[in-house]
Enzyme design. Structure first.
Site, PDB file in Angstrom:
ATOM      1  CG  HIS A  85      11.659 -69.172  17.137  1.00 37.98           C
ATOM      2  ND1 HIS A  85      11.154 -67.731  17.402  1.00 37.98           N
ATOM      3  CD2 HIS A  85      12.237 -68.934  16.129  1.00 37.98           C
ATOM      4  CE1 HIS A  85      11.610 -67.270  16.222  1.00 37.98           C
ATOM      5  NE2 HIS A  85      12.394 -68.001  15.325  1.00 37.98           N
ATOM      6  CD  GLU A  87      11.108 -68.807  22.561  1.00 37.04           C
ATOM      7  OE1 GLU A  87      11.628 -67.566  23.014  1.00 37.04           O
ATOM      8  OE2 GLU A  87      11.471 -69.531  21.657  1.00 37.04           O
ATOM      9  CB  CYS A 113      10.253 -63.280  18.317  1.00 36.48           C
ATOM     10  SG  CYS A 113       9.097 -64.986  17.760  1.00 36.48           S
ATOM     11  CB  CYS A 116       8.012 -67.281  20.763  1.00 38.66           C
ATOM     12  SG  CYS A 116       8.642 -68.245  19.479  1.00 38.66           S
TER      13      CYS A 116
END
Length: 164
Positions: A85, A87, A113, A116
């Site tokens: 991801h 992040e 999410c 993260c």
């Protein structure tokens, strides 16, 4: 001749960094969501990240999306995905380059999410700013508990304005 600077509106700081996050998202190799993130402290960019397969591996643009192939809804079963991801990549880039994210603001095209969100909490970021919503709202309670400020703003204009 009219002065074109009269029509120019300098973007607010948050919109400026959200626009940069949107440009970072253009590097994404995900077929579902293009996500970009920028970590900022004292108005200086520390790191950037976008969602995509780990460095050196084949990505979904080449191989197709495992989540689509298995009819997995967005926001669930994160382990069935090739992508790291945005992040996560912001945090990884900081670690690789010896950059401390404590007290930083992360600007991201989507809300995080829960995985993260946990990483951002441990990195001790102080603020998270986004204009897009991801299908997972579990981050809200965690961010409240650890004191990460959240701001969801309107999407900034896509056009880049500058004077000739």
């Amino acid at each position: 001749m009219a002065d074109s600077s009269q029509h120019f509106k300098r973007p607010e700081t948050d919109d400026y960094f959200l626009k940069i996050a949107a440009v970072v998202a253009e590097r994404s190799t995900c077929r579902r969501h293009h996500v970009g993130a920028v970590a900022v402290k004292s108005k200086h960019i520390l790191t950037t990240g976008y969602n995509g397969a780990p460095a050196g591996t084949r990505d979904c643009l080449e191989l197709g999306c495992l989540r689509d192939q298995n009819n997995i809804p967005s926001g669930t079963r994160h382990e069935i995905c090739r992508a790291v991801h945005a992040e996560q990549n912001v945090i990884i880039q900081a670690a690789q380059h010896g950059v401390n994210l404590e007290g930083a603001t992360v600007y991201c095209t989507h809300t995080p999410c829960i995985l993260c969100a946990k990483m951002l909490a441990n990195a001790r970021v102080k603020r998270f700013v986004s204009f897009g919503k991801y299908a997972d709202d579990a981050f809200i309670d965690l961010f409240k508990e650890v004191g990460i400020e959240v701001e969801i703003r309107p999407r900034p204009p896509g056009a880049i304005e500058f004077l000739d």
